[in-house]
Design a protein around this motif. Structure first.
Motif, mmCIF file in Angstrom:
data_model
loop_
_atom_site.group_PDB
_atom_site.id
_atom_site.type_symbol
_atom_site.label_atom_id
_atom_site.label_comp_id
_atom_site.label_asym_id
_atom_site.label_seq_id
_atom_site.Cartn_x
_atom_site.Cartn_y
_atom_site.Cartn_z
ATOM 1 N N LEU A 169 0.643 -0.911 0.059
ATOM 2 C CA LEU A 169 0.126 0.096 -0.159
ATOM 3 C C LEU A 169 0.558 1.227 -0.269
ATOM 4 C CD1 LEU A 169 -2.890 -0.971 2.511
ATOM 5 C CD2 LEU A 169 -3.616 -0.837 0.213
ATOM 6 N N VAL A 170 2.181 1.008 0.340
ATOM 7 C CA VAL A 170 3.160 2.298 0.976
ATOM 8 C C VAL A 170 3.374 2.847 -0.829
ATOM 9 C CG1 VAL A 170 5.567 2.909 1.275
ATOM 10 C CG2 VAL A 170 3.991 1.333 2.203
ATOM 11 N N LEU A 171 2.902 4.236 -0.951
ATOM 12 C CA LEU A 171 3.174 5.074 -2.388
ATOM 13 C C LEU A 171 4.352 5.697 -2.248
ATOM 14 C CD1 LEU A 171 -0.704 6.355 -2.759
ATOM 15 C CD2 LEU A 171 0.390 4.725 -4.519
ATOM 16 N N ALA A 172 4.906 6.091 -1.175
ATOM 17 C CA ALA A 172 5.796 7.059 -0.487
ATOM 18 C C ALA A 172 5.587 6.742 0.005
ATOM 19 C CB ALA A 172 5.315 8.215 -1.462
ATOM 20 N N SER A 173 7.140 7.581 0.901
ATOM 21 C CA SER A 173 8.030 7.644 2.128
ATOM 22 C C SER A 173 9.227 8.633 2.966
ATOM 23 C CB SER A 173 8.402 6.002 2.484
ATOM 24 O OG SER A 173 9.362 5.467 1.843
ATOM 25 N N ALA A 174 9.642 9.487 3.696
ATOM 26 C CA ALA A 174 9.861 10.310 3.899
ATOM 27 C C ALA A 174 10.767 9.961 5.290
ATOM 28 C CB ALA A 174 9.577 12.027 3.938
#
Length: 235
Positions: free
Chosen positions: A142-147
């Motif tokens: 489900l991860v679209l993006a991360s910081a």
């Protein structure tokens, strides 16, 4: 002036040598590494009730959490160092659970951190992803993006996070008494009109606001002669 900072900021002023030495002995604790996730949907927790909680503590059993925290205190990174436990402690928040405006329609966000040794440069993205996946199979997909922000990067962005310590000082038995100095009024600094109201003062870190209450109460009494009543626990 009430400063919501650690005691080190006060040392930039001209303070007595005794106070400077006391603050120099003040110790900070473990840091944190933080990762923010943009998700394509809500976290698929194995227990659906967890999806209703704005804040989630991940770590498995009490024994697992204690072992992970002891490892960090000893300078080892859970899930990474061979001598450390396999699983870290992770604190996560799901703000869209109570405030849907925090994410686009149909999407979600997850903010999470794990404890790391102070001053760590460790990128916790994979470690936290794996720990959430442990309790929510399918999370990774489900991860679209991360910081990601390491302890060092957090301090670089906010000098008050010494070594990445979000608690503004180690919580030891000694520093329950000396926070940040041994005094009946530890919120007062030697700088006239300047008081500390952060977690570096009693009663320490927590989401309770009492540090500010005690500091404001002391400042009002000493600077303006205003005496506020004592707070008493209900019941």
């Amino acid at each position: 002036m009430l400063l919501d900072t650690g005691p080190g900021l006060v040392l930039t002023a001209d303070v007595p040598a005794r106070y400077r030495r006391a603050i120099g002995r003040y110790r900070y604790g473990s840091g944190i590494a933080k990762v923010d996730f943009a998700l394509d949907g809500p976290v698929p927790w194995s227990n659906p009730a967890v999806g209703l909680a704005p804040t989630v503590h991940l770590g498995g059993t009490r024994t697992e959490i204690a072992a992970a925290e002891r490892a960090v205190a000893a300078g080892r990174q859970p899930g990474v160092d061979d001598a450390a436990p396999r699983h870290p402690y992770v604190l996560a928040t799901q703000p869209a659970v109570i405030d849907p405006s925090r994410a686009p329609a149909g999407k979600h966000v997850l903010w999470a951190y794990t404890h790391v040794p102070p001053g760590s440069t460790f990128d916790a993205t994979e470690l936290i992803t794996a720990e959430v996946e442990r309790f929510a199979p399918g999370f990774r997909d489900l991860v679209l993006a991360s910081a990601s922000h390491s302890a060092v990067e957090l301090e670089r962005g906010n000098a008050n996070l010494v070594g990445g310590d979000y608690a503004a000082g180690a919580m030891t038995l000694a520093q329950l008494v000396k926070r940040p100095v041994v005094s009946t009024t530890p919120w007062r600094t030697p700088v006239a009109g300047v008081y500390l109201c952060s977690a570096s003062t009693p009663p320490g870190p927590a989401v309770q606001g009492m540090n500010g209450w005690y500091a404001a109460r002391l400042a009002l009494r000493e600077r303006f002669g205003i005496r506020l009543p004592e707070l008493h626990a209900a019941g």
